[in-house]
Enzyme design. Structure first.
Site, PDB file in Angstrom:
ATOM      1  N   HIS A 100      -5.412  -8.242  -1.721  1.00  0.00           N
ATOM      2  CA  HIS A 100      -5.718  -7.798  -0.360  1.00  0.00           C
ATOM      3  C   HIS A 100      -7.152  -8.137   0.022  1.00  0.00           C
ATOM      4  CE1 HIS A 100      -2.514  -4.481  -1.218  1.00  0.00           C
ATOM      5  NE2 HIS A 100      -2.009  -5.692  -1.193  1.00  0.00           N
ATOM      6  N   GLU A 119       0.839  -1.210   0.000  1.00  0.00           N
ATOM      7  CA  GLU A 119       0.000   0.000   0.000  1.00  0.00           C
ATOM      8  C   GLU A 119       0.869   1.254   0.000  1.00  0.00           C
ATOM      9  OE1 GLU A 119      -3.083  -0.484  -0.424  1.00  0.00           O
ATOM     10  OE2 GLU A 119      -3.910  -2.083   0.831  1.00  0.00           O
ATOM     11  N   TYR A 178       0.789   7.745  -6.227  1.00  0.00           N
ATOM     12  CA  TYR A 178      -0.101   8.900  -6.402  1.00  0.00           C
ATOM     13  C   TYR A 178       0.716  10.180  -6.475  1.00  0.00           C
ATOM     14  CZ  TYR A 178      -3.603   5.505  -5.095  1.00  0.00           C
ATOM     15  OH  TYR A 178      -4.379   4.382  -5.059  1.00  0.00           O
ATOM     16  N   HIS A 194       1.604   2.153  -3.405  1.00  0.00           N
ATOM     17  CA  HIS A 194       0.470   2.843  -4.031  1.00  0.00           C
ATOM     18  C   HIS A 194       0.488   4.325  -3.676  1.00  0.00           C
ATOM     19  CE1 HIS A 194      -1.805  -1.269  -3.825  1.00  0.00           C
ATOM     20  NE2 HIS A 194      -0.688  -1.328  -4.506  1.00  0.00           N
ATOM     21  N   ASP A 202      -2.942  -5.549  -7.071  1.00  0.00           N
ATOM     22  CA  ASP A 202      -2.591  -5.752  -5.666  1.00  0.00           C
ATOM     23  C   ASP A 202      -3.841  -5.805  -4.794  1.00  0.00           C
ATOM     24  OD1 ASP A 202       0.069  -5.671  -6.353  1.00  0.00           O
ATOM     25  OD2 ASP A 202       0.354  -3.572  -5.800  1.00  0.00           O
TER      26      ASP A 202
END
Lengths: 376, 172
Positions: free
Chosen positions: A242, A116, A123, A119, A238
């Site tokens: 999860h 995460e 951004y 991720h 991903d």
């Protein structure tokens, strides 16, 4: 019940429940209670990617050519995704690691949280590439009432569990007076908080994220912001893992073989979890209202996105054996499936920008003839 | 793309409006028993078996799924086993059903798609669980261990092939 980083007690890890048993001591994976978490780790590691691999140079000009209301949709969606991954990048670690009791599950939670954080970094990579001043977008996340309203519903259960676990670790089970306030620490109550947290994470990963993915892919369906869609595609791959992991946790809880008390709690909380799912669906619809307040875009408007919210909510609730609350039967955004396929994430570099490589694919077949010219 | 200078197509070949287009391959009506559809006990789904038998089923005998270079089972020249797959609840309609044939495809999902049965999918690798389908009867073999959660009566078509004739029920 103070947390121990290396528990000196000797115990059989295979007899521990997933949570609220002994603290993990040796991180050993030779024997595992739930092999699925090891498989998830392996899969997640094989998915490793870096945001910088995706070239976003075309997105800058795409973005500056978007009409204002579409810029609003794109940026708001990106802010929401940033919020969700900011939460997910730390909360599973903070909330679940102090109470986890299985080494493979502990490592899965760490691997999950780590992905995460990638991720979140992606951004920043996107925002840096499309606007001259990224700070404006990030600063607005904390000031925008619509985003803050989302944060509240996303983090409530996490914070509740974290507070309860802190008290449990500091003071143990019982009634305590903390800062003049009476606090009751009850293990069953904590387990209930845990169950609701896992359910709320499942909702976050399985519904909220997918609604935001739909917006990202809607741009790419029109050949706009394609670099961004490539990043989101990697993120979606991903997230599918999860959400599978949280579905497994919920089902293992519900079966009760792991911790019989958890099965009771799962039954007890069924109505509450159904309510959480439908509340989340409503919040996503309200969000759609905000996204499209200045106008819709080609291929996506408020009505279609709301239908998609209902569709995906049905799907996700059925996956954890809950009844589907909405009547929508078929996927209103059929092109989503194609964007979410994982095997075409990998592309040949000459076909497009390099987006992901499977590292370490080696041809292990060696013919004996290959050694023909060797002599000793 | 290189253009073919000695193009042998006549204009009339493209005039599809005036005449019926020739089908790519002919479908033959098959006696139902040939594909052991009898063995598919439909009773469990309150299925009107009399109406079922009277119906004509058009099951392509050839390569409906367009065989690829890596078929799922290598049998040294022997014909690959064909399995009938009856699918209920297509289009979310309790009564709707289709009967397709599995023979050449890499997995059940590909086979269903090739024969116009829509199953939601995402990862196509067995970890997301989007294609979860209820298995009413029959047996499947997994090509890779499914990672998504599935209940005892469910299968993931994206990573399995039939071992016997199957009856599936799609999610509503």
């Amino acid at each position: 019940m103070t947390y121990q980083t290396f528990n000196r007690n000797e115990f059989n890890a295979l007899e521990q429940p997933m949570f609220f048993g002994e603290n993990v001591n040796v991180s050993r994976y030779d024997v595992q209670k739930y092999g699925i978490f090891e498989q998830l780790i392996e899969k997640q590691l094989s998915f490793f990617w870096r945001p910088e691999e995706v070239d976003l140079s075309n997105d800058r000009s795409d973005f500056s050519n978007l009409p204002e209301h579409e810029k609003h949709i794109f940026v708001s969606n990106l802010k929401y995704q940033t919020l969700l991954d900011s939460v997910q990048g730390r909360s599973p670690n903070v909330a679940l690691l102090p109470i986890v009791s299985l080494p493979e599950l502990e490592t899965w939670i760490e691997t999950w949280s780590f992905s995460e954080t990638i991720h979140s970094r992606s951004y920043t990579h996107i925002i840096r590439n499309i606007v001259p001043n990224p700070g404006e977008i990030f600063d607005d996340i904390m000031h925008n009432e619509h985003i803050i309203a989302r944060a509240e519903s996303v983090t409530r259960y996490y914070d509740d569990l974290i507070e309860g676990v802190n008290n449990y670790n500091n003071f143990g089970v019982g009634t305590h007076s903390i800062n003049g306030q009476e606090v009751v620490v009850d293990l069953r109550e904590l387990k209930k908080k845990l169950y609701l947290t896992v359910a709320s994470v499942n909702i976050l990963e399985a519904i909220r994220f997918y609604v935001s993915f739909a917006c990202s892919f809607a741009f790419a369906e029109r050949a706009k912001m394609e670099g961004n869609a490539k990043v989101i595609k990697l993120i979606a791959r991903d997230e599918a893992l999860h959400l599978t992991s949280t579905q497994h946790m919920m089902q293992i809880f519900a079966q009760g073989k792991d911790d019989p008390e958890m099965a009771e709690i799962a039954q007890e909380c069924e109505q509450e979890v159904i309510q959480m799912f439908t509340d989340a669906a409503q919040q996503e619809k309200d969000w759609a209202d905000y996204l499209f307040k200045e106008g819709s875009m080609i291929g996506l408007n408020k009505e279609i996105l709301c239908q998609y919210v209902e569709y995906i909510t049905n799907q996700r609730m059925q996956a954890v054996n809950l009844p589907a609350p909405f009547t929508v039967k078929s996927n209103p955004l059929p092109w989503m499936d194609a964007w979410l396929v994982s095997d075409n994430v990998q592309v040949a570099p000459q076909e497009s920008e390099i987006s992901s490589y499977l590292v370490g694919a080696i041809d292990a077949e060696v013919d004996t003839e290959e050694f023909g010219e060797f002599s000793l | 793309m290189p253009t073919n200078k000695t193009d042998t197509h006549k204009n009339s070949d493209f005039q599809l409006d005036n005449r019926a287009q020739k089908p790519f391959f002919e479908l033959e009506s098959e006696p139902v028993a040939l594909l052991s559809l009898e063995s598919l006990a439909m009773d469990s789904l309150s299925f009107d078996s009399a109406a079922f038998e009277q119906q004509e089923f058009f099951i392509p005998l050839g390569n409906a799924e367009q065989p690829e270079e890596t078929p799922q089972i290598e049998l040294d020249g022997m014909a690959k086993p064909a399995h009938a797959v009856a699918v209920h609840n297509i289009n979310g309609d309790e009564a709707s059903r289709a009967v397709v044939q599995f023979q050449h495809a890499n997995n059940l999902l590909e086979s269903l798609e090739a024969q116009d049965v829509y199953v939601p999918y995402q990862c196509r690798e067995g970890y997301c669980g989007s294609c979860r389908t209820q298995l009413v009867s029959g047996e499947v073999a997994y090509l890779q261990e499914p990672m998504a959660w599935i209940n005892n009566d469910e299968i993931l078509p994206c990573c399995c092939v039939p071992k016997t004739d199957l009856q599936l029920k799609l999610k509503g």
